[in-house]
Design a protein around this motif. Structure first.
Motif, PDB file in Angstrom:
ATOM      1  N   ARG A 166       0.909  -1.123   0.010  1.00  0.00           N
ATOM      2  CA  ARG A 166       0.133  -0.036   0.049  1.00  0.00           C
ATOM      3  C   ARG A 166       0.886   1.311   0.100  1.00  0.00           C
ATOM      4  O   ARG A 166       0.734   2.327  -0.652  1.00  0.00           O
ATOM      5  N   ALA A 184       3.957   5.725  -5.673  1.00  0.00           N
ATOM      6  CA  ALA A 184       3.869   5.777  -6.920  1.00  0.00           C
ATOM      7  C   ALA A 184       2.880   6.951  -7.639  1.00  0.00           C
ATOM      8  O   ALA A 184       3.189   7.751  -8.532  1.00  0.00           O
ATOM      9  N   GLN A 185       2.232   7.436  -6.608  1.00  0.00           N
ATOM     10  CA  GLN A 185       1.342   8.831  -7.041  1.00  0.00           C
ATOM     11  C   GLN A 185       2.133   9.903  -6.793  1.00  0.00           C
ATOM     12  O   GLN A 185       3.079   9.978  -6.084  1.00  0.00           O
ATOM     13  N   LYS A 186       1.712  10.886  -7.555  1.00  0.00           N
ATOM     14  CA  LYS A 186       2.642  12.240  -7.532  1.00  0.00           C
ATOM     15  C   LYS A 186       2.197  12.866  -6.062  1.00  0.00           C
ATOM     16  O   LYS A 186       3.281  13.346  -5.780  1.00  0.00           O
ATOM     17  N   ALA A 187       1.059  12.995  -5.909  1.00  0.00           N
ATOM     18  CA  ALA A 187       0.698  13.584  -4.488  1.00  0.00           C
ATOM     19  C   ALA A 187      -0.210  12.574  -3.859  1.00  0.00           C
ATOM     20  O   ALA A 187      -1.470  12.645  -4.083  1.00  0.00           O
ATOM     21  N   ALA A 188      -0.008  11.882  -2.895  1.00  0.00           N
ATOM     22  CA  ALA A 188      -0.943  11.088  -2.201  1.00  0.00           C
ATOM     23  C   ALA A 188      -1.544  11.797  -1.071  1.00  0.00           C
ATOM     24  O   ALA A 188      -0.730  12.582  -0.308  1.00  0.00           O
ATOM     25  N   ARG A 196       6.531  14.108   1.912  1.00  0.00           N
ATOM     26  CA  ARG A 196       5.797  14.392   0.651  1.00  0.00           C
ATOM     27  C   ARG A 196       4.500  15.313   0.986  1.00  0.00           C
ATOM     28  O   ARG A 196       4.194  16.438   0.317  1.00  0.00           O
ATOM     29  N   CYS A 218      -5.068   9.011   2.780  1.00  0.00           N
ATOM     30  CA  CYS A 218      -4.641   7.676   2.269  1.00  0.00           C
ATOM     31  C   CYS A 218      -3.820   7.062   2.956  1.00  0.00           C
ATOM     32  O   CYS A 218      -3.590   6.058   3.222  1.00  0.00           O
ATOM     33  N   ALA A 226       2.423   1.824  -3.482  1.00  0.00           N
ATOM     34  CA  ALA A 226       1.356   2.362  -4.286  1.00  0.00           C
ATOM     35  C   ALA A 226       1.199   3.756  -4.071  1.00  0.00           C
ATOM     36  O   ALA A 226       1.026   4.645  -5.204  1.00  0.00           O
ATOM     37  N   LEU A 227       1.231   4.072  -2.805  1.00  0.00           N
ATOM     38  CA  LEU A 227       1.098   5.759  -2.689  1.00  0.00           C
ATOM     39  C   LEU A 227       2.232   6.356  -3.116  1.00  0.00           C
ATOM     40  O   LEU A 227       2.247   7.517  -3.422  1.00  0.00           O
TER      41      LEU A 227
END
Length: 104
Positions: free
Chosen positions: A29, A35-39, A101, A43, A32-33
């Protein structure tokens, strides 16, 4: 005494096996977060507190594991302290990166 010299070695083996199984989905998890530009912070927090069904009271094995961990925490077990540091180091690093981040 065939496989383990004492109770501590047996407890250590049980916790290593179970804790690793529980930490793997959380690690996925977090990745996967990452990998996102801005989690979103919500989440990240959800990924942190979601235990992936460990509290499922219908599963006797999970109930026993949770009871064992609770007892070791209550006893301030050195075993649990050592294993927690060993098992959580990767997830802690990932969580720290995510939080930095989200909250610069």
């Amino acid at each position: 005494h065939y496989h383990f010299r004492n109770r501590d070695e047996l407890v250590t083996a049980v916790i290593r096996r179970c804790m690793g199984e529980l930490q793997a989905p959380r690690c996925l998890r977090y990745e996967a977060l990452l990998a996102q530009k801005a989690a979103p912070l919500a989440c990240i927090v959800k990924a942190l507190i979601d235990f992936g069904g460990v509290s499922d009271v219908e599963d006797p094995a999970k109930r026993c594991y949770v009871s064992l961990i609770a007892r070791l925490y209550n006893e301030h077990s050195a075993i649990l302290e050592t294993l927690s540091q060993e098992q959580f180091v990767n997830n802690s690093r990932l969580l720290s990166t995510l939080l930095k981040r989200a909250l610069p």
